[in-house]
Write a protein that holds these residues in place. Structure first.
Motif, PDB file in Angstrom:
ATOM      1  N   GLN A 253       0.816  -1.218   0.000  1.00  0.00           N
ATOM      2  CA  GLN A 253       0.000   0.000   0.000  1.00  0.00           C
ATOM      3  C   GLN A 253       0.854   1.274   0.000  1.00  0.00           C
ATOM      4  O   GLN A 253       0.362   2.348   0.334  1.00  0.00           O
ATOM      5  N   ALA A 254       2.130   1.143  -0.328  1.00  0.00           N
ATOM      6  CA  ALA A 254       3.019   2.307  -0.348  1.00  0.00           C
ATOM      7  C   ALA A 254       2.538   3.341  -1.366  1.00  0.00           C
ATOM      8  O   ALA A 254       2.061   2.992  -2.451  1.00  0.00           O
ATOM      9  N   LYS A 255       2.686   4.597  -0.979  1.00  0.00           N
ATOM     10  CA  LYS A 255       2.215   5.697  -1.825  1.00  0.00           C
ATOM     11  C   LYS A 255       3.348   6.684  -2.045  1.00  0.00           C
ATOM     12  O   LYS A 255       4.004   7.107  -1.090  1.00  0.00           O
ATOM     13  N   PRO A 256       3.606   7.079  -3.310  1.00  0.00           N
ATOM     14  CA  PRO A 256       4.663   8.072  -3.567  1.00  0.00           C
ATOM     15  C   PRO A 256       4.146   9.499  -3.375  1.00  0.00           C
ATOM     16  O   PRO A 256       2.993   9.795  -3.694  1.00  0.00           O
ATOM     17  N   LEU A 257       4.998  10.353  -2.853  1.00  0.00           N
ATOM     18  CA  LEU A 257       4.678  11.774  -2.710  1.00  0.00           C
ATOM     19  C   LEU A 257       5.780  12.586  -3.372  1.00  0.00           C
ATOM     20  O   LEU A 257       6.964  12.362  -3.105  1.00  0.00           O
ATOM     21  N   ASP A 258       5.402  13.493  -4.219  1.00  0.00           N
ATOM     22  CA  ASP A 258       6.381  14.390  -4.840  1.00  0.00           C
ATOM     23  C   ASP A 258       6.683  15.529  -3.865  1.00  0.00           C
ATOM     24  O   ASP A 258       5.791  16.312  -3.516  1.00  0.00           O
ATOM     25  N   VAL A 259       7.933  15.618  -3.428  1.00  0.00           N
ATOM     26  CA  VAL A 259       8.358  16.628  -2.453  1.00  0.00           C
ATOM     27  C   VAL A 259       9.773  17.077  -2.791  1.00  0.00           C
ATOM     28  O   VAL A 259      10.496  16.390  -3.519  1.00  0.00           O
ATOM     29  N   ASP A 260      10.169  18.228  -2.261  1.00  0.00           N
ATOM     30  CA  ASP A 260      11.574  18.631  -2.393  1.00  0.00           C
ATOM     31  C   ASP A 260      12.295  18.634  -1.043  1.00  0.00           C
ATOM     32  O   ASP A 260      13.497  18.889  -0.974  1.00  0.00           O
ATOM     33  N   ALA A 261      11.545  18.321   0.037  1.00  0.00           N
ATOM     34  CA  ALA A 261      12.157  18.203   1.364  1.00  0.00           C
ATOM     35  C   ALA A 261      11.199  17.442   2.282  1.00  0.00           C
ATOM     36  O   ALA A 261       9.983  17.465   2.074  1.00  0.00           O
ATOM     37  N   ILE A 262      11.760  16.766   3.262  1.00  0.00           N
ATOM     38  CA  ILE A 262      10.943  16.121   4.286  1.00  0.00           C
ATOM     39  C   ILE A 262      11.585  16.352   5.653  1.00  0.00           C
ATOM     40  O   ILE A 262      12.798  16.578   5.757  1.00  0.00           O
TER      41      ILE A 262
END
Length: 467
Positions: A253-262
């Protein structure tokens, strides 16, 4: 001992400043040593440059920052500040070696209060070394101290009350917060309702933050967490997934998130390297790491040496203030400026407040208790020790071959031999040993003198002065 001898305090955060103010109330001078350019510690330091508004800091935090400054200002005639100064370790008997003003100096102490705080617990996972992957406290420090947006599109992952706080601060600073992911399930938090009522104001504060996130449509997911981070030369995407009760991610159930920092935050570790160099006895705590053995006045196994605040156990700023005040009261009493009856009366009043905070904090500690699933996040080739580039496979192979303690693991894999002296990797390595059943006599990666590297120019200048 002369009453005019200053008490030396290492750390200018809430506990160190509270101790200095209490000493100043009884006209006892003190010296606060801090490595930054402002007192207040990470939590209350405030911006390092002038600004007209602070839209990202809530009213409660600004009031707390103001209260710390007021506490200092009221007694500053008795407080000397040594800012942008690092303590490198003990130098002979009752002396500290300092790095300040471009050179090395020593400072004598008869009474010493260590208020060195904590550092963040690193949890390795695939991609954790990519630029843009930050620890949660570092994100907050950029926002508060530098007024810098760490990224434009961010996700926060981890556990504990810092998650919603930082999410609100980032959003108010103009960052697009795409989601907040708390590793523990909501029903686990609900079980701690009684503990949270010990600090109703803080609990209401937390509810207010959650309401803010909901109002601004910022998703907050319980029982979710980090899987991995991806990007070529910098962070571009992060994978999140539901966690089970052991914090193992459901990869299906992994979901990708487009981010430039976490911002990643799975807890903190007491900063006790200086205390260890001084020879203070320590015990292991799963929540705080190694913490010093202290009496009820926060005095350590070394006479006239006290440890207060998060360096004695992670209870937060309010508890740290109480501990600094109690240690200072004991010094006042030892100097004959406060009789036993008055001292005990003042101490009991502070202890009652401290006990309420402790019950509240223990509720969150149970909710955020670190689970073994985090140990399985790194792959075999994931670097665990950044200084020496030691991988997870190197650590697990050594443990499988019979290594049962940190010292032997250090000799086999070189973890802890770099400049950070194990602050980044030792907690994960210790958890691996515990998971393998080695929970007795696992030892500690002992700090080395000096605690920070000394530039050759410092040493040359010091030698020239001596000649």
């Amino acid at each position: 001992m002369k009453k005019s001898n200053p008490v030396v305090i290492v750390g200018g955060g809430p506990s160190g400043t509270a101790a200095a103010a209490m000493l100043g109330k009884y006209q006892i001078p003190s010296v606060i040593i801090d490595e930054t350019s402002k007192i207040g510690g990470v939590i209350y330091r405030g911006p390092l440059r002038n600004t007209a508004t602070l839209p990202h800091l809530d009213d409660n935090l600004q009031r707390a920052m103001s209260a710390l400054r007021t506490r200092y200002e009221k007694h500053k005639s008795f407080i000397e500040l040594k800012l942008q100064t690092r303590v490198l370790g003990p130098e002979g008997d009752q002396h500290l070696l300092l790095s300040e003003g471009g050179g090395l100096t020593t400072l004598e102490h008869n009474e010493l209060i260590l208020a060195t705080g904590c550092h963040e617990r690193s949890v390795p996972f695939p991609g954790w070394q990519l630029p843009g992957v930050m620890l949660l406290g570092g994100v907050q420090l950029q926002i508060k101290s530098g007024l810098v947006k760490p990224g434009s599109k961010m996700a926060l992952l981890g556990t504990g009350p810092l998650l919603p706080l930082v999410a609100c601060q980032l959003h108010k600073a103009g960052v697009d917060v795409v989601g907040v992911y708390e590793a523990s399930a909501f029903n686990k938090l609900a079980k701690e309702a009684v503990a949270l009522l010990h600090k109703p104001k803080l609990t209401l504060n937390g509810l207010s933050m959650m309401s803010y996130l909901k109002k601004h449509q910022i998703p907050f997911r319980y029982g979710h967490g980090i899987v991995s981070a991806q990007g070529d030369t910098y962070l571009e995407q992060v994978s999140v997934a539901p966690y089970d009760d052991q914090w193992r991610p459901d990869i299906s159930q992994a979901k990708p998130l487009d981010v430039d920092a976490i911002g990643v935050g799975y807890g903190f570790v007491a900063r006790t390297q200086l205390a260890m160099l001084l020879g203070i006895e320590h015990d292991y705590s799963k929540v705080s790491g190694y913490i010093p053995k202290l009496d009820d006045n926060y005095q350590s196994s070394q006479k006239n040496t006290y440890v207060v605040g998060d360096s004695s156990g992670l209870l937060g700023a309010d508890a740290a203030i109480c501990e600094g005040q109690i240690a200072a009261l004991n010094i006042v009493h030892q100097r004959g400026l406060l009789d036993s009856a008055t001292m005990e009366k003042e101490k009991r009043k502070i202890e009652r407040k401290h006990a309420r905070i402790k019950r509240f904090r223990f509720g969150f500690d149970r909710f955020s208790a670190r689970q073994t699933g985090l140990l399985d996040l790194p792959q075999d080739d994931t670097v665990v020790c950044r200084c020496e580039q030691a991988t997870k496979k190197q650590l697990t192979d050594a443990i499988d071959e019979g290594v049962k303690d940190l010292t032997t693991l250090k000799m086999r894999t070189r973890i802890g031999m770099g400049d950070c002296q194990g602050k980044t990797c030792s907690s994960y390595a210790l958890d691996l040993l515990h998971q393998a059943g080695h929970d007795k006599n696992t030892g500690v990666i002992k700090p080395r003198f000096p605690l920070d590297p000394i530039p050759f120019t410092f040493m040359e200048e010091t030698l020239n002065e001596q000649v």
